[in-house]
Scaffold this active site. Structure first.
Site, short mmCIF file in Angstrom:
data_model
loop_
_atom_site.label_atom_id
_atom_site.label_comp_id
_atom_site.label_asym_id
_atom_site.label_seq_id
_atom_site.Cartn_x
_atom_site.Cartn_y
_atom_site.Cartn_z
N ASP A 146 0.79 -1.23 0.00
CA ASP A 146 0.00 0.00 0.00
C ASP A 146 0.82 1.29 0.00
OD1 ASP A 146 -2.41 1.43 0.07
OD2 ASP A 146 -2.38 1.59 2.24
N CYS A 149 -27.95 -5.39 -3.35
CA CYS A 149 -27.67 -4.72 -2.08
C CYS A 149 -27.00 -3.36 -2.31
CB CYS A 149 -26.76 -5.60 -1.22
SG CYS A 149 -26.33 -4.86 0.36
N CYS A 194 -23.95 -0.26 1.57
CA CYS A 194 -22.77 0.59 1.73
C CYS A 194 -23.03 1.98 1.13
CB CYS A 194 -21.55 -0.06 1.08
SG CYS A 194 -21.70 -0.41 -0.68
N CYS A 214 -18.87 1.86 5.56
CA CYS A 214 -19.30 1.05 4.41
C CYS A 214 -18.95 -0.42 4.58
CB CYS A 214 -18.74 1.61 3.10
SG CYS A 214 -16.96 1.45 2.92
N CYS A 235 -21.79 -3.95 5.60
CA CYS A 235 -21.75 -4.96 4.54
C CYS A 235 -22.12 -6.33 5.10
CB CYS A 235 -20.36 -5.01 3.91
SG CYS A 235 -20.20 -6.29 2.63
#
Length: 310
Positions: free
Chosen positions: A131, A190, A193, A243, A247
């Site tokens: 990252d 769905c 989120c 979010c 979930c």
């Protein structure tokens, strides 16, 4: 050794290191993902994250990151905590920042895995990535069959949900490769989120406008945060899990067993007043090796003031 043995040995070592999942792929140029990245950057949704626009070719071509790159090993590291903050009125810290900065933890594990491959499989050169370099982690993890990209743009695993970090080893040797099928999108109809995001940062399916994102505002913005978003942070002081928390796939999340991610004993006990009266010595004690250091003491104080003013 047979190919299957080599693959099993590498994945066995990854498991021994406490990694949640591991897949091995040949490197390739990520043309489709480059198109998505270019479109997102073209709409300036990266905000002040100018580094996203730099080294664009490196993000989609591993051969520009490691000379003669041939293989990429993709791993997942669980960070879902067993316990969260005790005071429901206290400013909320993102779960990923409870313990030691994941960049250090995961990169150390990948270095050990690289050394193991060198010692036990074949002499090679390579680099670990976590990252902090131009690698499209979610794209590689998706290609590896470790999950699908959810409507909140996070990678979601059928087995593990989404509370995990992604890391990679890019190597200059060929390895036995997995041949995964892409995981079918299981978001269906769905929209939890999208509906739950208080700042409406998820502007389209799998498209997040970082400029509206609470994580971006509380971590990436170096000056003043966006005044138009005041009162919309739902008490998030560093990062945001909203979010992910809503979930349904994260009902599968199980607590990690990584000691380095355990929070300082005082951290989860802080109440609202503790946070808002925090001085630098306590900040240094709680967040000595934490990702919160990225915001720094002044940044955390700025964030707390923004919450109070909202």
């Amino acid at each position: 050794m047979k190919s299957r043995q080599i693959s099993d040995i590498i994945k066995g070592k990854a498991n021994e290191l406490g990694l949640q999942d591991c897949a091995i792929l040949p490197v390739e140029y990520l043309a489709e993902d480059k198109a998505h990245l270019d479109e997102w950057l073209g709409q300036q949704m990266n905000g002040e994250m100018h580094y996203m626009a730099r080294n664009r070719e490196k993000r989609v071509n591993p051969e520009l990151l490691v000379e003669n790159a041939k293989s990429i090993v993709v791993v997942l590291q669980n960070y879902y905590p067993a316990h969260t903050q005790e005071d429901s009125s206290a400013p909320v810290l993102s779960k990923y920042a409870y313990g030691t900065d994941y960049h250090f933890v995961l990169k150390d594990k990948l270095k050990l895995l690289l050394q193991f491959i060198n010692d036990e499989i074949a002499s090679c050169s390579g680099r670990p990535f976590v990252d902090s370099a131009p690698v499209l982690e979610r794209a590689w993890a998706r290609k590896a069959g470790l999950g699908w990209i959810g409507k909140n743009s996070n990678l979601i695993s059928l087995e593990h949900g989404s509370f995990f970090f992604i890391g990679e080893l890019i190597l200059d040797i060929e390895l036995p490769y997995d041949h995964p099928k892409l995981v079918t999108d299981h978001c269906g109809r769905c929209t939890k989120c999208i509906d739950a995001c208080p700042t409406k940062a998820i502007v389209a399916d799998r498209v997040v406008d970082a400029r509206k994102c609470i994580s971006y505002q509380t971590i990436e913005v170096k000056g003043e945060m966006d005044d138009t978003l005041k009162g919309q942070f739902e008490n998030r002081v560093f990062g945001c899990d909203i979010c992910q928390d809503v979930c349904p796939w994260n009902l599968k999340s199980e607590p990690h067993n990584e000691q380095a991610f355990e929070p300082h004993p005082k951290l989860l006990q802080l109440n609202n007043e503790d946070w808002n009266t925090m001085e630098r010595p306590l900040f240094n004690e709680l967040f000595r090796n934490s990702a919160v250091k990225r915001a720094g003491f002044k940044g955390l104080k700025r964030n707390l003031k923004f919450l109070r003013d909202g």
